[in-house]
Structures are given as structure tokens and as C-alpha cells.
Design a protein around this motif. Structure first.
Motif, PDB file in Angstrom:
ATOM      1  N   LEU A 291      -1.670   3.633  -4.290  1.00 54.94           N
ATOM      2  CA  LEU A 291      -3.059   3.862  -3.898  1.00 54.94           C
ATOM      3  C   LEU A 291      -3.841   2.550  -3.898  1.00 54.94           C
ATOM      4  O   LEU A 291      -4.681   2.310  -3.018  1.00 54.94           O
ATOM      5  N   GLY A 292      -3.550   1.693  -4.873  1.00 55.76           N
ATOM      6  CA  GLY A 292      -4.220   0.394  -4.916  1.00 55.76           C
ATOM      7  C   GLY A 292      -3.891  -0.459  -3.706  1.00 55.76           C
ATOM      8  O   GLY A 292      -4.768  -1.141  -3.151  1.00 55.76           O
ATOM      9  N   LYS A 293      -2.640  -0.414  -3.268  1.00 53.33           N
ATOM     10  CA  LYS A 293      -2.255  -1.164  -2.069  1.00 53.33           C
ATOM     11  C   LYS A 293      -2.984  -0.630  -0.848  1.00 53.33           C
ATOM     12  O   LYS A 293      -3.477  -1.406  -0.008  1.00 53.33           O
ATOM     13  N   ALA A 294      -3.079   0.690  -0.733  1.00 55.45           N
ATOM     14  CA  ALA A 294      -3.771   1.293   0.407  1.00 55.45           C
ATOM     15  C   ALA A 294      -5.253   0.937   0.398  1.00 55.45           C
ATOM     16  O   ALA A 294      -5.842   0.647   1.446  1.00 55.45           O
ATOM     17  N   VAL A 295      -5.862   0.939  -0.774  1.00 52.29           N
ATOM     18  CA  VAL A 295      -7.279   0.562  -0.878  1.00 52.29           C
ATOM     19  C   VAL A 295      -7.459  -0.898  -0.488  1.00 52.29           C
ATOM     20  O   VAL A 295      -8.402  -1.255   0.221  1.00 52.29           O
ATOM     21  N   GLY A 296      -6.539  -1.760  -0.953  1.00 51.31           N
ATOM     22  CA  GLY A 296      -6.622  -3.175  -0.624  1.00 51.31           C
ATOM     23  C   GLY A 296      -6.531  -3.440   0.867  1.00 51.31           C
ATOM     24  O   GLY A 296      -7.108  -4.417   1.360  1.00 51.31           O
TER      25      GLY A 296
END
Length: 579
Positions: A381-386
Motif C-alpha cells: 500500500l505504501g508503494k502504491a501511495v508513493g
């Protein structure tokens, strides 16, 4: 002669003493850096025992370096004009490093133990009470990181010693990143409990964007569902196709500027044009209002996600199996939803929409159920947000103000810092943006005058093979007016390319493949906009160049990337100017 000899001996001894201290300082800072990195890595992997051990080692090395840079010979030389510049810089660097390790890194290991992903998220439930209990500590860490970042930003230039100049730059970059990270973490700890139902149930309209057909926020709204939270427990229902919003009228006032820029496309009555603007709160309010009219449900917020983000999630939680036995994995979900589905259902659009809806539903069900590795899910999820592939808007004004301080809000900022947002909207009504590849460059002159010249270069390539046999729904141009007096070859990208520039910028020239072209001008939240419409046949590419005169505004240049299928890293050569 004896006096001179004694003086030389004293100077030599002083030099040796200073050299020893310099060696101790260099060794201590290097060892502290290595141990701090190991502590950070261990913390990210959930190994809090190792993180604590490395943090203690880092503190020991940092304190040794600090003692060396505060020793008598170091302080004496630091006071000498010009000659002492590097020593003054070294002392300031060691002060910040000691503070980072003692006030941020070591306490972070304790918080990391309390907020380990396995404790924070289990069996589809967010432990919101745990998150709330740790919020004060996270806020304190954020404040300490911000203070140390401010201290690092004013470290003086080391003068003639370039090695220290590089160390200063690295420290400033690292403290800035750390301050941003902890600031966002503290905000999340404040926001997440309320937004996931700590104070009562919350509901969200969750839109699935099909970025094979580009829109300002990423892609066309392809489907949706209702995401519900109650005391940290998530459920998902009311899956629907985008056509269920056909005929709905959004009763929202987005201002005269929005109406002037987008009103002719009927964004409040045609869901297909509801998210032409990259400013996500506009689309979110339209979708919320449309759904309220259709269902009678007034949601508390809106979430958007795309197939690339779903691929990251599947990489963390594992594949899903469809009722017919087809397996959807991290490796095939983007191709299936953005390309294969259109070939599999070339005429039956209802079947295709049902298929895509079912995939999205199965993925969300798996995420909201039991997850074997919460850490892997949070990383995904953090990668997608980034990559700006997840966007969130809240109808609560207080929550939205906090969201706009995070990467989740996807707002066009209304400030004066250098800005270059390149937004592509599909004008052909096709799905050819699956084959789009982009390159973006933003370059500007120095900070010496009140204005400076800048250039934004956009390169676009249509990677579809010229001989590809694509369905008309994918490669046609049904979205174009029938009055256009020329034929557009199948597979051609028909795109609006709009640059949102720095506030106060003016266009000097606009070129397409080296030739001047017409430009449509407008405005977006106080920024000027410049639009060029292009056609790119299969297998071909083109280059657009916007030459601007813009204010020499303070602040770092920002080049937000529209989340489409391709992955873009912009090239930015814009000097950061001071106030």
C-alpha cells in the motif's frame, strides 16, 4: 631561536592532536551512519531487538564523534576565520547526528515494537485503539525530527573542504526525508482511527480507475463499491458498474474557475468526464453526490485505486481465484483488466464490466479478510501511495485538512513554488493509453532575477504495434465528434496534453516536434494551464515543448506524476531558490 623551536613543537603537537580528533570524528560519523542504516533496515523488517542494538551502537559512535568535534583543538580552530569553516561545519553535523539518534532513532525502535504490523492489523481489523495510544509518541518524534531538520538546513558551508560539503548535503537530504516520513506517520496515527470507525461507522465510495483511458486523476471511473469501517473492521459491498451512475446529476458547487475550465464537458452529469481535473477533491465530491442521488447513501469520503495498485496488493496477499477457476495474480492483473478483458469481450461490454467488477471485488475481499503478512500488505500500500495510485478524500473538513498534508490527497497546491503538472486526458474514447509511454523533463534557469526561463518537455510514445488487430472499442475513436473532417487511423492516441505551470507563469512558445502549434489556455487553482491536442499513431512518438517565463519563486520544484500504466521518473533541473 629556542622560542621559535618551542613554538614549532607546540604547533606540531597541536596539529597531531587536531589530526587525531579529526580522524576520530570521521570514523565515528561513518560508523554511526552505518549502524543507523542497519537499525533502520531492522526496524523496517520488524526486528526490533536488532534495531535497538544497532541504535545503541549508532549512539555510541555518534557520541564519540561529537566529543571529537567539541574538543579543545577543534574549538580553537573553529574560531579562526575562513580556516575554521570546515571545523564549524563538522561540529554542527555531529550535533545533528547525535540528536537524530538519541531523540528520533532510539525512540523509534520502541514505537516500532508497539506498532508492529502484526499487532496493528490482524484478521481484517485495524487496532485503532493501539494506534491512538501511540499517537502522542509519534507526534513527539515528528516534532523532534522537524526540529533537527531545521538545524540541519542552516549548517554553514564548509568553505574549502568539499568532502564536508557533500556530507552536509547528504545529512540535509536525509533529515528532510525523515521529517516528512515521521510527519506523515504522525498524521496517519491521528487520522486513521477516526476514518476507520473509532468514533462510529464510516462509509466510503471506492472508485476503480481504468487508466487504459487516461483521466486527470489517473483513469476513467470503471467501477465502484462501498467500503465500510466500524471500529477498525472493514467490509465491502454494493459493487457496481460505472453505467449505474449514468444520468446522475452531481449537486456540488466547485467554483467558477472549475466551471470555466471543465464545464463544457459536463463533468457533473457525465461520469466519464467527472475526473478530467487532477485535483482529486473535485472528482470525489462529484462521485459522492452522484452516488447519493442514485442510492440515497451519503458517504463519508471517497477512495480511488487503480489496477497497478491492485497488483502490488496481490503481491502481498497472494493470488485470488475467480468462480470459474481463473487465477488472478500480481503478474497478470494489470494486463487482464487493462488489455485482455477488452479482447475477450470485444462486443459484450456488460460482460466485460461484470468481469472487471468481480476481479476488484475478490481482491478487496481478500485484503479485508485474514492476511498472512500485514507488513507486506502495508509495504504494498505504501508503494502504491508513493506512486499516487491511491487517493483519499474525506467529507469531514478537519480530516480533509489533515489529508491534504499527505500524499493521499492528490491536490493541486495553491501556492507559488515551482510546479509542472503534465496531465493527459483521452479524447478518443478508446483504451489506447494502456500502450502509452511518457518522459517528462522540467528545467529552469537560476535564481538571480525576479523571473526566469523554464522549459517543460513531454515525450509520448504509442507502443501498440502498427499491425495489431485490436477491437474497435480499444483502438477506435468513438469519443471524437463526427464533424471532424479527416479520418483517424485505428489505434491512434488522441490526447489532450495539459501543462499546469507555476503560479504567475506565462507561455513564450509551444512546439510539437519542433513546430509551433495552437495552445488552449486556462487556469487551475491559481495556476496557468496550457493545453495541446495531439494524435500519435501506433508505433510512433512525439515531443512537446513548453517554453515559459515564470516567477523565480522560493521552494523545491514539484512534478507530480499522473498515475497511468507506465512508471515515470521525471528529470528535474530547477535550482531551489531562497526567500
Amino acid at each position: 631561536m629556542w622560542t621559535a623551536l618551542v613554538l614549532l613543537v607546540v604547533l606540531a603537537a597541536f596539529g597531531v592532536w587536531l589530526g587525531v580528533r579529526a580522524f576520530e570524528a570521521k570514523a565515528g560519523l561513518e560508523q554511526a551512519r552505518d549502524s543507523a542504516q542497519q537499525a533502520k533496515d531492522a526496524l523496517m523488517q520488524g526486528d526490533t531487538d536488532e534495531a535497538s542494538r544497532f541504535a545503541k551502537e549508532a549512539q555510541s559512535h555518534a557520541e564519540a564523534a561529537h566529543a571529537a568535534t567539541n574538543s579543545i583543538p577543534w574549538n580553537v580552530v573553529s574560531a579562526v576565520p575562513w580556516l575554521g569553516s570546515p571545523f564549524k561545519t563538522g561540529k554542527a553535523i555531529s550535533d545533528v547526528v547525535v540528536g537524530l539518534i538519541a531523540d528520533v532513532l532510539k525512540p523509534s525502535t520502541d514505537v516500532g515494537l508497539a506498532l508492529s504490523p502484526n499487532r496493528l492489523y490482524a484478521d481484517g481489523r485495524v487496532d485503532i485503539q493501539l494506534l491512538r495510544s501511540e499517537q502522542p509518541r509519534l507526534a513527539a518524534l515528528s516534532e523532534d525530527a522537524a526540529r533537527l531538520n531545521a538545524d540541519a538546513s542552516v549548517i554553514s558551508d564548509p568553505g574549502y573542504l568539499s568532502l564536508l560539503r557533500e556530507a552536509r548535503s547528504q545529512l540535509q537530504e536525509q533529515t528532510s526525508q525523515l521529517a516528512d516520513l515521521l510527519g506523515n506517520t504522525a498524521l496517519a496515527a491521528h487520522l486513521v482511527p477516526a476514518m476507520t470507525g473509532a468514533d462510529g461507522p464510516r462509509t466510503y465510495f471506492m472508485g476503480f480507475q481504468t487508466n487504459a483511458e487516461a483521466r486527470g486523476t489517473g483513469g476513467l471511473l470503471g467501477g465502484f463499491g462501498i467500503l465500510r469501517f466500524d471500529n477498525g473492521i472493514a467490509t465491502f459491498d454494493d459493487l457496481g458498474k460505472n453505467t449505474e451512475l449514468a444520468g446522475a446529476v452531481a449537486d456540488v458547487d466547485l467554483g467558477s474557475e472549475f466551471n470555466q475550465q471543465y464545464g463544457f464537458t459536463n463533468p457533473k452529469t457525465d461520469f466519464r468526464n467527472s475526473n478530467l481535473s487532477p485535483h482529486f477533491p473535485y472528482a470525489a465530491q462529484i462521485w459522492k453526490s452522484m452516488w447519493a442521488q442514485r442510492s440515497g447513501l451519503d458517504v463519508d469520503g471517497v477512495v480511488a485505486i487503480d489496477p497497478v495498485a491492485l497488483s502490488y496488493v496481490l503481491g502481498a496477499v497472494g493470488p485470488v481465484t475467480m468462480p470459474d477457476g481463473e487465477v488472478i495474480t500480481k503478474d497478470n492483473v494489470v494486463e487482464l483488466t487493462e488489455s485482455t478483458a477488452y479482447i475477450r469481450f470485444p462486443e459484450d461490454q456488460v460482460a466485460r464490466k461484470n468481469y472487471l467488477q468481480d476481479i476488484a471485488g475478490e481482491v478487496v475481499k481478500k485484503v479485508t479478510g485474514k492476511v498472512e503478512s500485514p507488513r507486506a500488505l502495508l509495504d504494498a500500500l505504501g508503494k502504491a501511495v508513493g506512486e499516487r495510485r491511491i487517493a483519499v478524500w474525506s467529507s469531514s473538513r478537519a480530516d480533509q485538512q489533515l489529508l491534504e498534508q499527505t500524499p493521499l490527497a492528490h491536490v493541486v497546491p495553491d501556492d507559488a513554488a515551482p510546479f509542472a503538472g503534465v496531465i493527459i486526458n483521452n479524447l478518443g474514447g478508446n483504451k489506447m493509453d494502456y500502450y502509452l509511454e511518457r518522459e517528462i523533463e522540467y528545467a529552469a534557469d537560476g535564481c538571480d532575477a525576479d523571473t526566469r526561463m523554464s522549459t517543460v518537455t513531454v515525450r509520448l510514445k504509442n507502443t501498440a504495434p502498427p499491425d495489431a488487430q485490436l477491437p474497435d472499442y480499444v483502438a477506435g475513436t468513438a469519443g471524437l465528434s463526427q464533424d471532424i473532417p479527416f479520418d483517424v487511423p485505428s489505434g491512434t492516441m488522441v490526447s489532450s496534453v495539459r501543462l499546469i505551470g507555476t503560479s504567475g507563469a506565462s507561455l513564450v512558445s509551444a512546439l510539437a516536434n519542433g513546430e509551433r502549434v495552437p495552445v488552449f489556455t486556462g487556469g487551475e487553482r491559481g495556476h496557468p494551464t496550457f493545453e495541446i491536442q495531439v494524435l500519435i499513431p501506433p508505433g510512433q512518438s512525439g515531443e512537446l515543448s513548453f517554453r515559459l517565463s515564470e516567477p523565480t519563486s522560493p521552494g523545491a520544484a514539484r512534478v507530480p506524476i499522473q498515475p497511468l500504466v507506465d512508471d515515470v521518473t521525471p528529470k528535474v533541473s530547477v535550482p531551489e531558490c531562497a526567500d
